[in-house]
Design a protein around this motif. Sequence first.
Motif, PDB file in Angstrom:
ATOM      1  N   LEU A 248      86.625 -78.060 -82.225  1.00 45.34           N
ATOM      2  CA  LEU A 248      87.740 -78.476 -83.079  1.00 45.34           C
ATOM      3  C   LEU A 248      87.227 -79.114 -84.360  1.00 45.34           C
ATOM      4  O   LEU A 248      87.812 -78.918 -85.443  1.00 45.34           O
ATOM      5  N   GLN A 249      86.130 -79.874 -84.273  1.00 51.31           N
ATOM      6  CA  GLN A 249      85.531 -80.455 -85.473  1.00 51.31           C
ATOM      7  C   GLN A 249      85.050 -79.361 -86.421  1.00 51.31           C
ATOM      8  O   GLN A 249      85.188 -79.487 -87.645  1.00 51.31           O
ATOM      9  N   ALA A 250      84.485 -78.297 -85.869  1.00 53.45           N
ATOM     10  CA  ALA A 250      83.993 -77.203 -86.704  1.00 53.45           C
ATOM     11  C   ALA A 250      85.116 -76.608 -87.541  1.00 53.45           C
ATOM     12  O   ALA A 250      84.961 -76.365 -88.744  1.00 53.45           O
ATOM     13  N   LEU A 251      86.270 -76.373 -86.922  1.00 49.43           N
ATOM     14  CA  LEU A 251      87.409 -75.831 -87.656  1.00 49.43           C
ATOM     15  C   LEU A 251      87.901 -76.804 -88.717  1.00 49.43           C
ATOM     16  O   LEU A 251      88.401 -76.387 -89.776  1.00 49.43           O
ATOM     17  N   ASP A 252      87.745 -78.091 -88.452  1.00 51.15           N
ATOM     18  CA  ASP A 252      88.230 -79.118 -89.371  1.00 51.15           C
ATOM     19  C   ASP A 252      87.335 -79.264 -90.592  1.00 51.15           C
ATOM     20  O   ASP A 252      87.825 -79.379 -91.720  1.00 51.15           O
ATOM     21  N   ILE A 253      86.004 -79.233 -90.398  1.00 49.24           N
ATOM     22  CA  ILE A 253      85.100 -79.575 -91.499  1.00 49.24           C
ATOM     23  C   ILE A 253      84.673 -78.383 -92.334  1.00 49.24           C
ATOM     24  O   ILE A 253      84.110 -78.558 -93.426  1.00 49.24           O
ATOM     25  N   VAL A 254      84.926 -77.154 -91.874  1.00 52.22           N
ATOM     26  CA  VAL A 254      84.539 -75.994 -92.666  1.00 52.22           C
ATOM     27  C   VAL A 254      85.535 -75.799 -93.810  1.00 52.22           C
ATOM     28  O   VAL A 254      86.740 -76.034 -93.669  1.00 52.22           O
ATOM     29  N   PRO A 256      87.971 -73.912 -96.504  1.00 49.54           N
ATOM     30  CA  PRO A 256      88.794 -72.705 -96.396  1.00 49.54           C
ATOM     31  C   PRO A 256      88.020 -71.470 -96.858  1.00 49.54           C
ATOM     32  O   PRO A 256      87.350 -71.488 -97.892  1.00 49.54           O
ATOM     33  N   GLY A 257      88.089 -70.429 -96.036  1.00 50.22           N
ATOM     34  CA  GLY A 257      87.332 -69.218 -96.326  1.00 50.22           C
ATOM     35  C   GLY A 257      85.907 -69.265 -95.825  1.00 50.22           C
ATOM     36  O   GLY A 257      85.133 -68.336 -96.075  1.00 50.22           O
ATOM     37  N   GLY A 258      85.543 -70.339 -95.114  1.00 53.74           N
ATOM     38  CA  GLY A 258      84.183 -70.493 -94.620  1.00 53.74           C
ATOM     39  C   GLY A 258      83.968 -69.830 -93.264  1.00 53.74           C
ATOM     40  O   GLY A 258      84.835 -69.124 -92.738  1.00 53.74           O
ATOM     41  N   CYS A 259      82.791 -70.079 -92.701  1.00 56.20           N
ATOM     42  CA  CYS A 259      82.354 -69.390 -91.483  1.00 56.20           C
ATOM     43  C   CYS A 259      82.028 -70.400 -90.388  1.00 56.20           C
ATOM     44  O   CYS A 259      81.413 -71.432 -90.655  1.00 56.20           O
ATOM     45  N   VAL A 260      82.431 -70.103 -89.161  1.00 53.06           N
ATOM     46  CA  VAL A 260      82.043 -70.879 -87.992  1.00 53.06           C
ATOM     47  C   VAL A 260      81.338 -69.936 -87.018  1.00 53.06           C
ATOM     48  O   VAL A 260      81.916 -68.923 -86.605  1.00 53.06           O
ATOM     49  N   PRO A 274      95.479 -71.122 -83.047  1.00 52.97           N
ATOM     50  CA  PRO A 274      94.790 -70.169 -83.915  1.00 52.97           C
ATOM     51  C   PRO A 274      95.296 -70.180 -85.354  1.00 52.97           C
ATOM     52  O   PRO A 274      94.556 -69.810 -86.274  1.00 52.97           O
ATOM     53  N   SER A 275      96.520 -70.614 -85.545  1.00 51.44           N
ATOM     54  CA  SER A 275      97.049 -70.678 -86.907  1.00 51.44           C
ATOM     55  C   SER A 275      96.224 -71.606 -87.787  1.00 51.44           C
ATOM     56  O   SER A 275      96.142 -71.409 -89.006  1.00 51.44           O
ATOM     57  N   ASP A 276      95.584 -72.632 -87.167  1.00 49.76           N
ATOM     58  CA  ASP A 276      94.753 -73.539 -87.945  1.00 49.76           C
ATOM     59  C   ASP A 276      93.586 -72.794 -88.581  1.00 49.76           C
ATOM     60  O   ASP A 276      93.184 -73.080 -89.705  1.00 49.76           O
ATOM     61  N   ALA A 277      93.031 -71.835 -87.840  1.00 50.68           N
ATOM     62  CA  ALA A 277      91.940 -71.027 -88.382  1.00 50.68           C
ATOM     63  C   ALA A 277      92.471 -69.946 -89.326  1.00 50.68           C
ATOM     64  O   ALA A 277      91.874 -69.663 -90.365  1.00 50.68           O
ATOM     65  N   ILE A 282      89.343 -68.757 -91.880  1.00 49.43           N
ATOM     66  CA  ILE A 282      88.015 -69.012 -91.327  1.00 49.43           C
ATOM     67  C   ILE A 282      87.516 -67.764 -90.596  1.00 49.43           C
ATOM     68  O   ILE A 282      88.242 -67.157 -89.812  1.00 49.43           O
ATOM     69  N   ARG A 283      86.286 -67.395 -90.859  1.00 55.49           N
ATOM     70  CA  ARG A 283      85.646 -66.303 -90.129  1.00 55.49           C
ATOM     71  C   ARG A 283      84.874 -66.901 -88.965  1.00 55.49           C
ATOM     72  O   ARG A 283      84.003 -67.753 -89.160  1.00 55.49           O
ATOM     73  N   ILE A 284      85.197 -66.469 -87.757  1.00 57.36           N
ATOM     74  CA  ILE A 284      84.544 -66.982 -86.554  1.00 57.36           C
ATOM     75  C   ILE A 284      83.615 -65.908 -86.000  1.00 57.36           C
ATOM     76  O   ILE A 284      84.040 -64.784 -85.720  1.00 57.36           O
TER      77      ILE A 284
END
Length: 343
Positions: A248-254, A256-260, A274-277, A282-284
């Motif tokens: 959850l931290q990963a989705l928060d700190i990346v 917009p348009g970044g990669c996890v 999933p709407s948060d990503a 975010i590309r996972i």
Amino acid sequence: MKALVKTRRAPGFELLDTPAPKVGAGEVLVKVHYASICGSDVHLYQWASWMAEHVKEIPRIAGHETAGKIVAVGEGVTEVQVGDFVVLETHIVCGTCYQCRIGRMHVCRNLKILGFDMDGSFAEFVKVPARNCWKVPPSIPREWVSLMEPMGNAVDAILAEPVSGQRIAILGCGPIGLMGIAVAKACGASLVIASEPNPFRRELSKRMGADIVVNPEEQDLAEIVRIETNGEGVDAVAEMSGHPQAFLQALDIVTPGGCVALLGLYNQPVTFNPSDAIMKAIRIHTVTGRRMFSTWEIVTRLLATNKVDLDPIITHRFPLERFDEAFRSIINHQAVKVVFEVG
């Protein structure tokens, strides 16, 4: 030969005298010089519940992170020869399924894993298909070679997308996370933020090249990322811990348009929207194993040119006879990477 064997469906291993394997067509016999302990080996040692479900045949010689010299080759082997010093790709693939035929051998439909589905390398000798041997140049220190296999995991996670000039966060600084720090710096990341609760591993994170090291149990990772990136967020996150909160931290700190990139394995479900990503675009990326064999080439170049130094993370060396001590050092958080000196 001496071999470390899972003999019972219960915690522990036994050191036994077993027959040395005989090679068949397309196979080679490797005299093991070094074999390092992976987290999955610890789970096998402890007989974790998910490991009990996976391992079908007992007894089983454990171990898969391997460096050694080829001492015999079977009929039809041409790509390697006796005397070659090699590291082993631990995914034993069929070569004929759809995934193998389109260049995705690391997710072969009929995959077998050395040390779990077939006898492994915590032994004086191990038998593998010749195509699973990767020849190692003499410029790479021999005691590093068994670590090339897990370093491939780090490479595929960190280089899921180009990192040159990018700001990277690495969550979880176990052995692969620590290698990921070094890979990110070697490949030109402009900022590497490492998050790790263990103080020993935080110190090692600095030695591996992290610019900022965070204790997530005492510091606000999201706030530190916001300050260090002028409110933008990091361009990419490598989640190595397998902790639900870290995901959850990963989705928060990346940004917009970044990669996890996800490498850590989760022992429990993670609840998120999933709407948060989606709304952040975010590309996972999910990472398993190593790409065969393009990732091996990258690992070899990074080590052979001294772009990455693995000495700091090899904290303990043991003979096979001291295997209980070796595994306890990891379980008790006294060690990072443990190498058996076999040869």
